[in-house]
Design an enzyme around this catalytic site. Structure first.
Site, PDB file in Angstrom:
ATOM      1  N   ASN A 404      58.669  85.078 131.323  1.00 17.14           N
ATOM      2  CA  ASN A 404      59.235  86.072 132.238  1.00 17.14           C
ATOM      3  C   ASN A 404      60.045  85.407 133.348  1.00 17.14           C
ATOM      4  OD1 ASN A 404      59.704  88.362 133.911  1.00 17.14           O
ATOM      5  ND2 ASN A 404      57.858  89.327 133.132  1.00 17.14           N
ATOM      6  N   ASP A 405      59.392  84.951 134.394  1.00 18.79           N
ATOM      7  CA  ASP A 405      60.116  84.422 135.563  1.00 18.79           C
ATOM      8  C   ASP A 405      61.031  83.258 135.208  1.00 18.79           C
ATOM      9  OD1 ASP A 405      58.855  86.255 137.268  1.00 18.79           O
ATOM     10  OD2 ASP A 405      57.133  84.935 137.538  1.00 18.79           O
ATOM     11  N   VAL A 406      60.629  82.432 134.239  1.00 13.61           N
ATOM     12  CA  VAL A 406      61.398  81.228 133.922  1.00 13.61           C
ATOM     13  C   VAL A 406      62.688  81.543 133.163  1.00 13.61           C
ATOM     14  CG1 VAL A 406      59.357  79.762 133.934  1.00 13.61           C
ATOM     15  CG2 VAL A 406      60.104  80.820 131.789  1.00 13.61           C
ATOM     16  N   ALA A 444      55.987  86.403 139.829  1.00 14.13           N
ATOM     17  CA  ALA A 444      56.784  86.621 141.030  1.00 14.13           C
ATOM     18  C   ALA A 444      56.816  88.090 141.424  1.00 14.13           C
ATOM     19  CB  ALA A 444      58.207  86.112 140.826  1.00 14.13           C
TER      20      ALA A 444
END
Length: 477
Positions: A404-406, A444
């Site tokens: 997700n965030d990466v 996040a």
């Protein structure tokens, strides 16, 4: 030369052999292909060191005529209990729970090192003798670092296990409380150094302040920073063990602790750089809002396009280059074997398959590497972020599995909680497929703008089930 002197010489040689084994083992952990062997070499070195220490203690007791079976029974019971628990947990733990287990091991290591210093200090206090400043320094540092590691690692493990909220928890008074605790430890330590006299009350005050400091330091840190925090606490554990080695004058502990402390510090710096953040900034806390974090700031909008397994299978089967992007969702579903099976099937059809590994994907350093290595994915196919990012533009299909965030392009735009964080350039691929159970947010706490990209198709499924469906669909073509 007496028998005891000969034994002491042989034991020190054995300690040196053990220390060399630590260094060799750590060096072999530099590559996934040799990491397992490196662990065995290091474990062998520790076995030699422990056995040699036991022989030395027996020789000294025989020389003094003060042999007692009770301490040995306690030691054997402790080794059996601790070793048994360690063996059971290491074998029984799921890969998704490995980070919290590592945190618990950090807590045990730091706590044990602190107890060594506490026991030595009580001995000195009971003797009523003057304590040299070097002894005081090592004892105080051991207690402070070990205690911070103990409570900090327990909090980190609780956050990872979900027993404590993953979002940053702000302590009332925040930084003032943390600064006050730091001041107490520093002033108390300086007082002990200046007087040179054992003072149990001051040492208890330092111990309490350090234990609370570990809590107040870790609570404000969000879930997205946990891979860095685990690495940092691991470094603390090694440093505490090294201090314990100085306290009891044991070179094996000094060397082993220094190796762990130094390697952990280097890894922490690398992990922080991978997130484009300083270690100090991470310890201050804030990034990684957890499940209850606020949504993202305004960014590019768009609609989400759902896609079926048959459509994805056609894209994959007739592609030339496919890049798989694994994330925590892959670990949760235990889908590493399923993704390897799909990749092998595509390779039989002449498709070039690579894996894009972000340094902080998952919940601990190297999480994705370990997960895929467990499934016997060929090591050369695992590509680090800097190596794989230039290849996304030439990639036909990027298959994102639970990351997700990466992969969030919002990191390139100011004003987002992940702004400045280096990401995998998945959005540059010609076609993007995301396997995800829902539109849930990452650590996040913000929406992933990749999901609304016009090139992205969302295959809503558990990672393991989704990959199995893709494998079946490719076989049917």
């Amino acid at each position: 030369m007496t028998t005891l002197e000969i034994v002491e010489i042989l034991v020190r040689i054995a300690w040196l052999v053990g220390a060399v084994a630590f260094v060799i083992g750590l060096g072999r952990m530099n590559s996934p292909a040799t990491a397992r062997n490196g662990n065995l070499v290091s474990a062998g070195g520790m076995t030699i060191a422990v056995a040699a220490t036991a022989i030395l203690i027996l020789a000294r007791q025989s020389s003094d005529g003060g042999f007692s079976a009770v301490p040995w029974l306690i030691i054997v019971a402790g080794i059996a209990l601790g070793g048994g628990l360690g063996l059971y947990t290491a074998r029984a733990v799921k890969m998704t729970a490995m980070p919290q287990l590592v945190s618990l091991f950090n807590a045990v290591g730091g706590g044990a090192a602190a107890l060594i210093a506490i026991d030595d200090y009580i001995r000195l206090a009971n003797a009523g003798s003057h304590v040299r400043i070097d002894e005081h320094i090592f004892i105080v540092l051991d207690i402070i670092i070990g205690s911070i590691t103990f409570t900090g690692s327990i909090i980190a493990s609780g956050k990872l296990q979900g027993l404590i909220a993953g979002k940053p928890i702000i302590v009332p008074g925040g930084q003032l409380v943390t600064l006050a605790l730091a001041a107490v430890t520093v002033v108390g330590a300086l007082f002990l150094f200046a007087t040179g006299t054992p003072n149990l009350a001051t040492m208890v005050l330092i111990l309490a302040a350090a234990l609370i400091f570990g809590v107040t330091m870790t609570l404000p840190i969000g879930g997205a920073d946990m891979p860095v925090v685990i690495s940092l606490l691991n470094s603390f554990t090694g440093t505490a063990v090294a201090m314990a080695g100085f306290v009891i004058n044991n070179p094996v502990l000094i060397i082993a602790g220094a190796l762990v402390g130094a390697s952990g510090a280097i890894l922490t710096k690398l992990m922080a750089d991978a997130m484009n953040r300083s270690v100090l900034n991470i310890m201050i806390g804030g990034f990684g809002g957890g499940d209850d974090a606020a949504g993202a700031v305004e960014g590019p909008g768009g609609s989400v396009r759902s896609i079926g397994a048959d459509d994805v299978a056609i894209q994959l089967a007739y592609a030339q280059h496919v890049i798989v992007v694994p994330g925590y969702g892959l670990a949760v579903a235990q889908a590493q074997h399923a993704v390897r099976e799909l990749a092998e099937l595509l390779e039989e059809r002449g498709v070039d398959v690579k894996y894009a590994i972000h340094p902080v994907a998952g919940r601990m350093p190297g999480h994705m590497n370990v997960l895929l290595a467990e499934a016997n994915v060929p090591y050369p196919q695992l590509k680090e972020m800097d190596d794989i990012n230039p290849e996304f533009a030439r990639c036909d299909v990027a298959l994102v599995i639970g990351a997700n965030d990466v992969t969030n392009p919002a990191a390139r735009r100011p004003g987002s909680p992940v702004s400045g964080m280096p990401i995998l350039d998945v959005d540059q691929a010609k076609s993007i497929v995301v396997i995800k159970r829902s539109m849930g947010k990452g650590y996040a706490g913000i929406d992933n703008e990749l999901y609304t990209n016009e090139k992205t198709g969302m295959l809503f499924a558990d990672a393991k089930d989704g990959l199995a469906a893709l494998t079946a669909a490719v076989k049917a073509l």
